[in-house]
Design a protein around this motif. Sequence first.
Motif, PDB file in Angstrom:
ATOM      1  N   SER A  30       0.823  -1.217   0.000  1.00  0.00           N
ATOM      2  CA  SER A  30       0.000   0.000   0.000  1.00  0.00           C
ATOM      3  C   SER A  30       0.856   1.266   0.000  1.00  0.00           C
ATOM      4  CB  SER A  30      -0.934   0.001   1.214  1.00  0.00           C
ATOM      5  OG  SER A  30      -0.197   0.269   2.395  1.00  0.00           O
ATOM      6  N   TRP A  31       2.131   1.139   0.325  1.00  0.00           N
ATOM      7  CA  TRP A  31       2.995   2.319   0.317  1.00  0.00           C
ATOM      8  C   TRP A  31       3.438   2.690  -1.090  1.00  0.00           C
ATOM      9  CZ3 TRP A  31       6.618  -0.248   4.427  1.00  0.00           C
ATOM     10  CH2 TRP A  31       5.948  -0.301   5.666  1.00  0.00           C
ATOM     11  N   MET A  32       3.271   1.765  -2.013  1.00  0.00           N
ATOM     12  CA  MET A  32       3.797   2.010  -3.356  1.00  0.00           C
ATOM     13  C   MET A  32       2.973   3.067  -4.058  1.00  0.00           C
ATOM     14  SD  MET A  32       4.829  -1.749  -4.702  1.00  0.00           S
ATOM     15  CE  MET A  32       5.894  -1.135  -5.994  1.00  0.00           C
ATOM     16  N   SER A  33       3.654   3.799  -4.912  1.00  0.00           N
ATOM     17  CA  SER A  33       2.975   4.856  -5.630  1.00  0.00           C
ATOM     18  C   SER A  33       2.811   4.448  -7.080  1.00  0.00           C
ATOM     19  CB  SER A  33       3.823   6.119  -5.534  1.00  0.00           C
ATOM     20  OG  SER A  33       3.440   7.000  -6.542  1.00  0.00           O
ATOM     21  N   SER A  34       1.659   4.802  -7.646  1.00  0.00           N
ATOM     22  CA  SER A  34       1.483   4.477  -9.058  1.00  0.00           C
ATOM     23  C   SER A  34       2.140   5.548  -9.927  1.00  0.00           C
ATOM     24  CB  SER A  34      -0.002   4.350  -9.387  1.00  0.00           C
ATOM     25  OG  SER A  34      -0.681   5.464  -8.873  1.00  0.00           O
ATOM     26  N   THR A  35       2.313   6.704  -9.346  1.00  0.00           N
ATOM     27  CA  THR A  35       2.931   7.785 -10.127  1.00  0.00           C
ATOM     28  C   THR A  35       4.430   7.834  -9.845  1.00  0.00           C
ATOM     29  OG1 THR A  35       2.518   9.352  -8.355  1.00  0.00           O
ATOM     30  CG2 THR A  35       0.853   9.207 -10.085  1.00  0.00           C
ATOM     31  N   ASN A  36       5.163   8.229 -10.842  1.00  0.00           N
ATOM     32  CA  ASN A  36       6.603   8.366 -10.691  1.00  0.00           C
ATOM     33  C   ASN A  36       6.913   9.814 -10.313  1.00  0.00           C
ATOM     34  OD1 ASN A  36       9.274   7.832 -10.711  1.00  0.00           O
ATOM     35  ND2 ASN A  36       9.313   6.957 -12.787  1.00  0.00           N
ATOM     36  N   HIS A  37       7.333  10.007  -9.091  1.00  0.00           N
ATOM     37  CA  HIS A  37       7.540  11.383  -8.637  1.00  0.00           C
ATOM     38  C   HIS A  37       8.691  12.065  -9.356  1.00  0.00           C
ATOM     39  CE1 HIS A  37       4.810  12.056  -5.223  1.00  0.00           C
ATOM     40  NE2 HIS A  37       4.714  10.741  -5.314  1.00  0.00           N
ATOM     41  N   ALA A  38       8.376  13.189  -9.946  1.00  0.00           N
ATOM     42  CA  ALA A  38       9.421  13.916 -10.650  1.00  0.00           C
ATOM     43  C   ALA A  38      10.144  14.852  -9.692  1.00  0.00           C
ATOM     44  CB  ALA A  38       8.816  14.697 -11.805  1.00  0.00           C
ATOM     45  N   SER A  39       9.515  15.145  -8.576  1.00  0.00           N
ATOM     46  CA  SER A  39      10.082  16.157  -7.684  1.00  0.00           C
ATOM     47  C   SER A  39      10.537  15.550  -6.370  1.00  0.00           C
ATOM     48  CB  SER A  39       9.008  17.221  -7.429  1.00  0.00           C
ATOM     49  OG  SER A  39       9.267  17.875  -6.217  1.00  0.00           O
ATOM     50  N   CYS A  40      11.589  16.141  -5.810  1.00  0.00           N
ATOM     51  CA  CYS A  40      12.077  15.684  -4.520  1.00  0.00           C
ATOM     52  C   CYS A  40      11.570  16.596  -3.411  1.00  0.00           C
ATOM     53  CB  CYS A  40      13.597  15.656  -4.500  1.00  0.00           C
ATOM     54  SG  CYS A  40      14.277  14.376  -5.563  1.00  0.00           S
ATOM     55  N   GLU A  41      10.713  17.518  -3.779  1.00  0.00           N
ATOM     56  CA  GLU A  41      10.169  18.482  -2.817  1.00  0.00           C
ATOM     57  C   GLU A  41       9.588  17.764  -1.594  1.00  0.00           C
ATOM     58  OE1 GLU A  41      10.453  21.774  -3.508  1.00  0.00           O
ATOM     59  OE2 GLU A  41       9.692  22.167  -1.470  1.00  0.00           O
ATOM     60  N   GLY A  42      10.119  18.081  -0.442  1.00  0.00           N
ATOM     61  CA  GLY A  42       9.599  17.462   0.783  1.00  0.00           C
ATOM     62  C   GLY A  42       9.897  15.984   0.899  1.00  0.00           C
TER      63      GLY A  42
END
Length: 568
Positions: A172-184
């Motif tokens: 459930s921790w996995m994300s379907s989106t690939n984060h482009a930003s390292c913000e926060g």
Amino acid sequence: MAVSMNRRKPKSSKNSETKEHCCCSAFLFKILSRIPLGILLLILVYLWSSSSTIISGKIVHICVSSRKLNNLYCLSAGTQPNFEIPIPLTNNSFTRNIENIDASPSTNSSVTDDKEIVNALSSSSIGNIKEDVDIFRKDSIRTEIDGADKNRNEEIAIAKKAVKEQLQLHRSWMSSTNHASCEGRGVYVYDLPSKFNKDLMGQCEDMMPWTNFCEYFNNDALGEPLASLGKGWYHTHQYSLEPIFHSRILSHPCRVYNESEAKLFYVPYYGGLDILRWHFKNVSVDVKDTLAMDLMKWLEHRKPWVQNSGSDHVFVLGKISWDFRRRNYTSWGTRFLELEQMQNPIKLLIERQPWEVNDIAIPHPTFFHPHSDDDIVAWQQKIIGTTRKSLVSFAGAERPNQPQSIRSVLINQCTSTSSDKCQFLDCKSGGCNQPETVTELFMDSEFCLQPPGDSPTRKSVFDSLVSGCIPVLFDPFTAYYQYPWHLPEDHRKYSVFIDQEEVRQMKVDVVGRLSGISARERDEMRRFIVYELLPGLVYGDSSSRFEKFQDAFSISVNTLLQRVSRMQ
Ligand SMILES: *[C@@H]1O[C@H](CO)[C@@H](O)[C@H](O)[C@H]1NC(C)=O
Ligand SMILES: *[C@@H]1O[C@H](CO)[C@@H](O)[C@H](O)[C@H]1NC(C)=O
Ligand SMILES: *[C@@H]1O[C@H](CO)[C@@H](O)[C@H](O)[C@H]1NC(C)=O
Ligand SMILES: *[C@@H]1O[C@H](CO)[C@@H](O)[C@H](O)[C@H]1NC(C)=O
Ligand SMILES: *[C@@H]1O[C@H](CO)[C@@H](O)[C@H](O)[C@H]1NC(C)=O
């Protein structure tokens, strides 16, 4: 599950996880109200050790940690012959010493057997629920197990369900989106004194009595290049995950150098190499624990470690969980993961302990370490197009000292069919020495048999996947209950499951069963393995850059970041 939840310190606050914990607790409560806790524990221990557990009559012999001692030279490797050779030094005094310590279940004293269970349970991670385990005193043990036997199938199903719930939480921790930003989403890498990591690599010559490790640490711990297999192939040691992961995270795009900007804290302690150097030396348990205790002292003074009781910290350990969970009836391994302070952090290991919710398994390192998307694509094209001359193959060795091992049955079945259908590469004779030999065998085969060895997981499972060979698994703990982020829940997409019990009772002709799988089904599985899974199962080299793919490292770090960014 029961175990790990009970020992979590109540003071640790994990607000964002409250929901999951609630649902787990409710689930737990349901289990606990249905069966005595002691029996549940026994089942968990049994399930976990099913590859090395013997049920004879009404007595369950637990040899979960003695299996390592039985066969010093058989660690969990599938394809590293150095670890497959069954004790060559039978007259080695230290080996004999170890065998004496080992209360092996093959000895016929039932007192020993009972003691083993009591020890396994009472010294397992049960903390405040110790009283419940007292029911397992020697006198009462038989009747208790009779009771367990009666409803065993139902209870095993419940315990397996508990393990699956944990994996669901992890997924459930996995994300379907690939984060482009390292913000926060900053990652902070502690700059540990070198005795906790680099200096351990410096001891490579003396790490194990029969292997010089030094060349495995070349090329940022990928080992020597293997030109004959192509670009990105190296002779990587199966225990090299710690330095490999470390050098990758140093150049992670989300790395921050200011603690207060970080969400995730990585502690680059090479705990696996630390214990590896003591495994085969006659030293006291205190010596084995020294460095881990030093690390705890060092961390005590770090503000981030204290501030969330370690719950936003991660350790990567390149050996199996058991090596870090020494029980006090054995001298094998360290107590590192039994320490109170080590319960909250996430531990990424090549093999997890199924009832420890903060143990998460990530792939064993293979020999393939691509540098770029192109390297991956080139390899995919190569293996999808090869003609596979044999239907089945098995690279491994028998376990003559483990009568319950299904390996001999499989080897018999393999070698008694017509030779072009099943190929057996005997690791005992040194046949698996060269990574090329094993990889070429797997590239040549449709199915690769992956029975458990001395522990449930096998590096060879990943070698076969990377070679496009469909793994045949016999124990769900070999992969299905291990790698929530790297392998999908529906295991039929990438593997064939044959229950080891069927093999043990000779109810199944494995080669025959595999012959029945159509070419179309095979191709479908292989395409899934090669195109969907493979990029995420390999660790890129230390300077790798991927645009199109996420490798095993990126999946792990991104998922951890996803988890911590939802915390608080
Ligand atoms: C161990 O066995 C080998 C070969 O059997 C023998 O040459 C050697 O002397 C033995 N060592 C000891 C200490 O008994
Ligand atoms: C191991 O070390 C202990 C303590 O130094 C010693 O008494 C024992 O004989 C040693 N055992 C072996 C097999 O060398
Ligand atoms: C096991 O039992 C056999 C006879 O039943 C006996 O000869 C042998 O000494 C026993 N072994 C141990 C380790 O107790
Ligand atoms: C670290 O970040 C905090 C908050 O952003 C800031 O107050 C502090 O000055 C920074 N420390 C350094 C050494 O840059
Ligand atoms: C095992 O360890 C516990 C706690 O460290 C201790 O209380 C107990 O006496 C030990 N048991 C044995 C058999 O040494």
